[in-house]
Design a protein around this motif. Structure first.
Motif, PDB file in Angstrom:
ATOM      1  N   TRP A  35      15.103 -41.713 -59.722  1.00 53.03           N
ATOM      2  CA  TRP A  35      15.317 -41.024 -58.454  1.00 53.03           C
ATOM      3  C   TRP A  35      15.128 -39.522 -58.597  1.00 53.03           C
ATOM      4  CZ3 TRP A  35      15.002 -40.833 -53.593  1.00 53.03           C
ATOM      5  CH2 TRP A  35      15.693 -39.886 -52.843  1.00 53.03           C
ATOM      6  N   LYS A  36      15.552 -38.955 -59.714  1.00 54.44           N
ATOM      7  CA  LYS A  36      15.397 -37.519 -59.900  1.00 54.44           C
ATOM      8  C   LYS A  36      13.919 -37.137 -59.885  1.00 54.44           C
ATOM      9  CE  LYS A  36      18.392 -35.291 -62.245  1.00 54.44           C
ATOM     10  NZ  LYS A  36      18.847 -34.276 -61.252  1.00 54.44           N
ATOM     11  N   LEU A  37      13.087 -37.906 -60.595  1.00 51.78           N
ATOM     12  CA  LEU A  37      11.654 -37.623 -60.611  1.00 51.78           C
ATOM     13  C   LEU A  37      11.002 -37.955 -59.273  1.00 51.78           C
ATOM     14  CD1 LEU A  37      10.662 -38.950 -64.163  1.00 51.78           C
ATOM     15  CD2 LEU A  37      11.137 -36.594 -63.467  1.00 51.78           C
ATOM     16  N   LEU A  38      11.448 -39.049 -58.643  1.00 46.93           N
ATOM     17  CA  LEU A  38      10.856 -39.462 -57.375  1.00 46.93           C
ATOM     18  C   LEU A  38      11.158 -38.459 -56.266  1.00 46.93           C
ATOM     19  CD1 LEU A  38       9.352 -41.499 -55.641  1.00 46.93           C
ATOM     20  CD2 LEU A  38      11.498 -42.771 -55.364  1.00 46.93           C
ATOM     21  N   SER A  39      12.404 -37.995 -56.183  1.00 49.52           N
ATOM     22  CA  SER A  39      12.754 -37.028 -55.136  1.00 49.52           C
ATOM     23  C   SER A  39      12.007 -35.713 -55.338  1.00 49.52           C
ATOM     24  CB  SER A  39      14.266 -36.788 -55.114  1.00 49.52           C
ATOM     25  OG  SER A  39      14.725 -36.285 -56.361  1.00 49.52           O
ATOM     26  N   GLN A  40      11.828 -35.304 -56.602  1.00 50.19           N
ATOM     27  CA  GLN A  40      11.047 -34.095 -56.871  1.00 50.19           C
ATOM     28  C   GLN A  40       9.599 -34.276 -56.444  1.00 50.19           C
ATOM     29  OE1 GLN A  40      11.610 -33.349 -61.053  1.00 50.19           O
ATOM     30  NE2 GLN A  40      13.702 -32.591 -60.799  1.00 50.19           N
ATOM     31  N   ALA A  41       9.048 -35.459 -56.714  1.00 55.12           N
ATOM     32  CA  ALA A  41       7.663 -35.744 -56.320  1.00 55.12           C
ATOM     33  C   ALA A  41       7.519 -35.748 -54.801  1.00 55.12           C
ATOM     34  CB  ALA A  41       7.225 -37.086 -56.899  1.00 55.12           C
ATOM     35  N   MET A  42       8.517 -36.280 -54.096  1.00 52.51           N
ATOM     36  CA  MET A  42       8.474 -36.310 -52.631  1.00 52.51           C
ATOM     37  C   MET A  42       8.486 -34.899 -52.057  1.00 52.51           C
ATOM     38  SD  MET A  42      11.125 -39.464 -51.924  1.00 52.51           S
ATOM     39  CE  MET A  42      11.119 -39.228 -50.142  1.00 52.51           C
ATOM     40  N   LEU A  43       9.369 -34.044 -52.574  1.00 53.19           N
ATOM     41  CA  LEU A  43       9.469 -32.681 -52.055  1.00 53.19           C
ATOM     42  C   LEU A  43       8.242 -31.853 -52.420  1.00 53.19           C
ATOM     43  CD1 LEU A  43      13.237 -31.992 -52.769  1.00 53.19           C
ATOM     44  CD2 LEU A  43      12.162 -32.313 -50.541  1.00 53.19           C
ATOM     45  N   SER A  44       7.564 -32.238 -53.513  1.00 52.48           N
ATOM     46  CA  SER A  44       6.332 -31.552 -53.885  1.00 52.48           C
ATOM     47  C   SER A  44       5.173 -31.994 -52.999  1.00 52.48           C
ATOM     48  CB  SER A  44       5.996 -31.831 -55.354  1.00 52.48           C
ATOM     49  OG  SER A  44       4.776 -31.227 -55.721  1.00 52.48           O
ATOM     50  N   GLU A  45       5.140 -33.282 -52.666  1.00 54.11           N
ATOM     51  CA  GLU A  45       4.068 -33.819 -51.823  1.00 54.11           C
ATOM     52  C   GLU A  45       4.236 -33.383 -50.370  1.00 54.11           C
ATOM     53  OE1 GLU A  45       0.709 -36.124 -50.659  1.00 54.11           O
ATOM     54  OE2 GLU A  45       1.413 -35.417 -52.611  1.00 54.11           O
ATOM     55  N   TYR A  46       5.468 -33.430 -49.875  1.00 58.67           N
ATOM     56  CA  TYR A  46       5.743 -33.090 -48.477  1.00 58.67           C
ATOM     57  C   TYR A  46       6.456 -31.744 -48.437  1.00 58.67           C
ATOM     58  CZ  TYR A  46       4.600 -37.998 -48.004  1.00 58.67           C
ATOM     59  OH  TYR A  46       3.958 -39.205 -48.068  1.00 58.67           O
ATOM     60  N   ARG A  47       5.694 -30.689 -48.583  1.00 59.95           N
ATOM     61  CA  ARG A  47       6.248 -29.344 -48.677  1.00 59.95           C
ATOM     62  C   ARG A  47       6.241 -28.655 -47.316  1.00 59.95           C
ATOM     63  NH1 ARG A  47       2.459 -27.001 -53.113  1.00 59.95           N
ATOM     64  NH2 ARG A  47       3.005 -29.014 -53.980  1.00 59.95           N
ATOM     65  N   PRO A  48       7.018 -27.571 -47.148  1.00 58.80           N
ATOM     66  CA  PRO A  48       7.038 -26.859 -45.862  1.00 58.80           C
ATOM     67  C   PRO A  48       5.689 -26.204 -45.598  1.00 58.80           C
ATOM     68  CG  PRO A  48       8.251 -25.632 -47.532  1.00 58.80           C
ATOM     69  CD  PRO A  48       7.936 -26.964 -48.127  1.00 58.80           C
ATOM     70  N   MET A  49       5.102 -26.472 -44.450  1.00 62.95           N
ATOM     71  CA  MET A  49       3.785 -25.947 -44.116  1.00 62.95           C
ATOM     72  C   MET A  49       3.900 -24.762 -43.162  1.00 62.95           C
ATOM     73  SD  MET A  49       2.044 -27.979 -45.959  1.00 62.95           S
ATOM     74  CE  MET A  49       0.379 -27.496 -45.493  1.00 62.95           C
ATOM     75  N   PHE A  50       2.995 -23.805 -43.331  1.00 66.14           N
ATOM     76  CA  PHE A  50       2.936 -22.647 -42.437  1.00 66.14           C
ATOM     77  C   PHE A  50       1.595 -22.678 -41.722  1.00 66.14           C
ATOM     78  CE2 PHE A  50       1.872 -18.049 -41.798  1.00 66.14           C
ATOM     79  CZ  PHE A  50       2.781 -17.833 -40.775  1.00 66.14           C
ATOM     80  N   TYR A  51       1.649 -22.812 -40.392  1.00 67.09           N
ATOM     81  CA  TYR A  51       0.442 -22.943 -39.582  1.00 67.09           C
ATOM     82  C   TYR A  51       0.055 -21.642 -38.895  1.00 67.09           C
ATOM     83  CZ  TYR A  51       0.940 -27.980 -40.173  1.00 67.09           C
ATOM     84  OH  TYR A  51       1.039 -29.239 -40.710  1.00 67.09           O
ATOM     85  N   GLY A  52       0.791 -20.559 -39.179  1.00 66.12           N
ATOM     86  CA  GLY A  52       0.599 -19.329 -38.428  1.00 66.12           C
ATOM     87  C   GLY A  52       1.548 -19.326 -37.246  1.00 66.12           C
ATOM     88  N   GLY A  53       1.612 -18.248 -36.524  1.00 66.57           N
ATOM     89  CA  GLY A  53       2.508 -18.198 -35.373  1.00 66.57           C
ATOM     90  C   GLY A  53       3.145 -16.837 -35.241  1.00 66.57           C
ATOM     91  N   THR A  54       4.461 -16.799 -35.128  1.00 65.83           N
ATOM     92  CA  THR A  54       5.167 -15.548 -34.897  1.00 65.83           C
ATOM     93  C   THR A  54       5.484 -14.834 -36.202  1.00 65.83           C
ATOM     94  OG1 THR A  54       7.356 -16.572 -35.008  1.00 65.83           O
ATOM     95  CG2 THR A  54       6.245 -16.579 -32.867  1.00 65.83           C
ATOM     96  N   GLY A  55       5.857 -13.566 -36.072  1.00 64.58           N
ATOM     97  CA  GLY A  55       6.265 -12.801 -37.240  1.00 64.58           C
ATOM     98  C   GLY A  55       7.508 -13.369 -37.884  1.00 64.58           C
TER      99      GLY A  55
END
Length: 570
Positions: free
Chosen positions: A69-89
Motif C-alpha cells: 500500500w505504501k508503494l501503491l499510494s505513492q504511485a497513485m499520487l505520482s500518476e494523478y498529480r495536481p494539474m495547472f491549466y492556467g487561469g487566475t493569478g
C-alpha cells in the motif's frame, strides 16, 4: 465507513481529486478495521476497488507495487498529480505553493532538476502551450520559472502584455491567455448507500420552511462559490431562486447531556438580516462553514466534495492539514483529550488517536510517514510542526513581525539560528499570495541569507506601507520586447562585493563618510538597506550566445595580504 459503504468505494482514475478522496476513504476504512498498519491488506483492498482506467493502470504496475500500500499510494499520487491549466493569478500562486510543498515532502526542495521536471509535468491546456514558448534557461531553472508563471498570470486580471526579460513574449502564445475566473456554479448531489436514485438539494422549501431534496434536476438548487477562497467558504444562492434568501447555511445544536436534543439541519439565510428560514429552531447559525475540495482546474469538469464543518465536540477530532494554526489547535485538542482519558503519557495511544483523526490531505500525508513516526506521538507531533509552516501573506507590518519572530523561534529550537542559509530556506516555504510574488522578485543573495531577508521583509512591510507598492531595493526587471531584438533596456540592481576567505556579503554603500581622512570615499556595507542602487544597460537574452560587454552584477575583490576586513559607515 462501514463494510457496506466500503463495498461501494471505487477508484476509476479520473483525476487527482478522485485519487485523494479514494486514498483518504480507504485509510478511514482501514482504521475502522484496525488494519491501518497492514501494508499488504490495504494494497489488496485498494486493488479490489480499482475500475475502468485505474484498473488498466494498476495491471501495468510491478508486483512489488501492487502488493504494498505504501508503494501503491505513492504511485497513485505520482500518476494523478495536481494539474495547472492556467487561469487566475491566485491559481498560479497555489500551484507554485503545491510544487514547493511536494518538493519539501520528497526531500527535494534544493534539487532544481527534480522540481522543474515535476512542475512541467503538471502543466496542461493553455499553461502547457505557454510553457513550450519559454527559453530553455527558464524551463530548466525553478527560480526563473516561478517568476515567469507569476508574470504570465498576474493578480486581478489576465496576463500582462509585459513580461520579464527572461520570458520571450511569443506572439503565438498571446491568444491563449484565459479570461479571469471568479466564481463557479453547481448543485449539491445527495448520495444514499441504501438507494441508487439520485437526489439534489431542492430550491423548493418544504413544510416549516425546511430545505428538502428532489430527484428532478430542474428543481435542484444552484449555488455559487469563489474558486480563489481558501479554507471554509460561503455558498451563495444566485438569481432569487428562493425569494428572500441568498445563502445556504446550517443550524447546529449539540447537547453533551442529551443526544436526542442534538441536531444539524440545512437552512437558507438572508445575508442582510442573518435570518434563517427555520428561525424557530434553536442552535447556532453558520454560513461560512462549507469545505470544498479543489477540482482539476478544467471549466465544466471535475467533482467537488462538499463537507460541512459546523462545530466539533471534544470526541470528534479532525485535522485536514490546512495550515499551522489548525495544526497547533489540533495538537492542543489531542493532548487535552489524552489527558481526559488518563492516557497523557501513553505515546502510542495518542499517536493512534491522532492518526484516526486525520482527514483529507493530512491523512494522505500521514500515510506517507514511516511506521516509527506513525506510532509515536512525540515523533508525529514533531513531524506535523515541521510540515505545516506559518503562512506569510504580507498584509501588514504586524504580520511581518510575527512571521520574523516565528522563523527565528523555529530556528532557535532547531539550533540553527546562526545558520543564515538554513533559516532562509525555512522562511522560503512560508510565502504565499502577494508576498510570494514579492519574494520571487528578490535578488538571490537576499533570498539565501536570513539577515538580509528579514531586513527586506521589515522594509517592505513597514507601518503605513501599501501592500502593492514595490520596495526600493528590489531589482526591477525591464519589460521584454515582443520579439528578440538588440534594443537596450535599463535594469536596476546593486554591486555586491566579496572578499576571499570571507563568507560575509558586502555591497557598495549609498552612505558616504564625511569624517577625515577619507571624506566622500565610496565604502561597503553588509546591510542591504544601505546598499547603493545602480542602473545599467544590457542586451536581453533569448537563447542566443552570451552577449559580451555586460556590466557585471558581482564584483569580486581580492585584497592585498594583511588587509583589514571591509567596514561599514553609517
Amino acid at each position: 465507513m462501514d463494510e457496506k459503504d466500503s463495498d461501494q468505494l471505487q477508484f476509476r482514475g479520473q483525476d487527482v481529486t478522485e485519487c485523494k478522496s479514494f486514498i483518504a476513504a480507504l485509510l478511514k476504512f482501514a482504521f475502522t478495521q484496525g488494519k491501518q498498519r497492514d501494508d499488504q491488506w490495504m494494497a489488496d483492498s485498494a486493488a479490489a476497488r480499482m475500475a475502468d482506467d485505474a484498473l488498466v493502470w494498476w495491471n501495468k504496475l510491478g508486483e512489488d507495487v501492487q502488493g504494498s500500500w505504501k508503494l501503491l499510494s505513492q504511485a497513485m499520487l505520482s500518476e494523478y498529480r495536481p494539474m495547472f491549466y492556467g487561469g487566475t493569478g491566485e491559481e498560479a500562486e497555489k500551484f507554485i505553493c503545491a510544487v514547493r510543498d511536494k518538493a519539501i515532502d520528497e526531500g527535494k526542495d534544493e534539487d532544481n532538476k527534480w522540481i522543474v521536471k515535476y512542475a512541467s509535468s503538471c502543466l496542461a491546456g493553455e499553461a502547457v502551450r505557454w510553457f513550450v514558448y519559454l527559453d530553455s534557461n527558464t524551463k530548466n531553472n525553478w527560480e526563473k520559472l516561478q517568476q515567469a508563471l507569476l508574470t504570465q498570470y498576474p493578480r486581478g486580471g489576465t496576463a500582462a502584455g509585459l513580461a520579464l526579460n527572461l520570458v520571450p513574449s511569443a506572439p503565438a502564445a498571446a491568444s491563449f491567455v484565459p479570461a479571469p475566473k471568479v466564481t463557479r456554479r453547481g448543485r449539491i448531489k445527495i448520495s444514499n448507500s441504501s438507494s441508487s436514485a439520485t437526489h439534489y438539494v431542492s430550491k423548493n422549501l418544504v413544510s416549516g420552511n425546511r430545505v428538502g431534496s428532489t430527484s428532478s434536476i430542474a428543481d435542484a438548487l444552484e449555488l455559487e462559490w469563489s474558486i480563489s477562497s481558501e479554507g471554509l467558504q460561503t455558498l451563495s444562492i444566485p438569481g432569487s431562486q428562493i425569494p428572500g434568501y441568498d445563502l445556504l447555511g446550517i443550524k447546529w445544536k449539540y447537547d453533551d447531556t442529551s443526544q436526542k436534543d442534538s441536531y444539524l439541519a440545512f437552512c437558507v439565510v438572508d445575508s442582510q438580516t442573518n435570518a434563517a428560514s427555520i428561525s424557530l429552531h434553536s442552535g447556532d447559525l453558520f454560513t461560512n462553514s462549507w469545505k470544498l475540495s479543489a477540482d482539476d482546474g478544467r471549466s465544466g469538469g471535475g467533482i467537488l466534495t462538499v463537507s460541512v464543518l459546523a462545530g466539533k465536540e471534544s470526541d470528534n477530532l479532525e485535522f485536514w492539514g490546512e495550515n499551522l494554526k489548525e495544526c497547533e489547535q489540533f495538537i492542543s485538542a489531542v493532548n487535552k483529550q489524552a489527558r481526559a482519558q488518563g492516557k497523557f503519557r501513553d505515546d502510542q495511544w495518542i499517536a493512534d488517536l491522532a492518526g484516526a483523526s486525520m482527514a483529507g490531505d493530512a491523512l494522505i500525508w500521514w500515510s506517507s510517514l514511516d511506521g516509527e513516526t506513525q506510532e509515536s506521538w512525540k515523533l508525529l507531533r514533531r513531524a506535523m510542526l515541521s510540515r505545516y509552516r506559518l503562512h506569510f501573506t504580507g498584509k501588514s507590518a504586524a504580520e511581518a513581525e510575527d512571521f520574523v519572530h516565528w522563523v527565528r523561534q523555529r530556528a532557535l529550537d532547531a539550533g540553527k539560528l546562526n545558520d543564515p542559509h538554513w533559516t532562509a530556506e525555512l522562511a522560503s516555504g512560508c510565502f504565499i499570495g502577494s508576498a510570494l510574488r514579492w519574494y520571487t522578485a528578490l535578488d538571490p543573495g537576499i533570498r539565501g541569507d536570513w539577515d538580509s531577508l528579514q531586513q527586506a521583509v521589515f522594509l517592505r512591510y513597514s507601518e503605513g506601507s501599501e501592500e502593492d507598492s514595490s520596495p526600493s531595493f528590489v531589482p526591477t526587471p525591464a519589460p521584454a520586447a515582443a520579439a528578440p531584438n538588440l534594443s537596450k533596456s535599463r535594469t536596476r540592481g546593486r554591486v555586491r562585493v566579496r572578499r576571499e576567505n570571507d563568507p560575509e556579503a558586502y555591497y557598495l554603500s549609498r552612505v558616504l563618510p564625511t569624517a577625515s581622512p577619507d571624506p566622500g570615499l565610496v565604502v561597503v556595507t553588509p546591510r542591504v538597506a544601505e546598499a547603493l542602487e545602480v542602473e545599467y544597460e544590457s542586451l536581453p537574452h533569448y537563447g542566443t550566445p552570451e552577449v559580451q560587454g555586460q556590466t557585471p552584477r558581482v564584483v569580486r575583490v581580492a585584497p592585498p595580504p594583511n588587509a583589514e576586513a571591509p567596514t561599514s559607515h553609517s
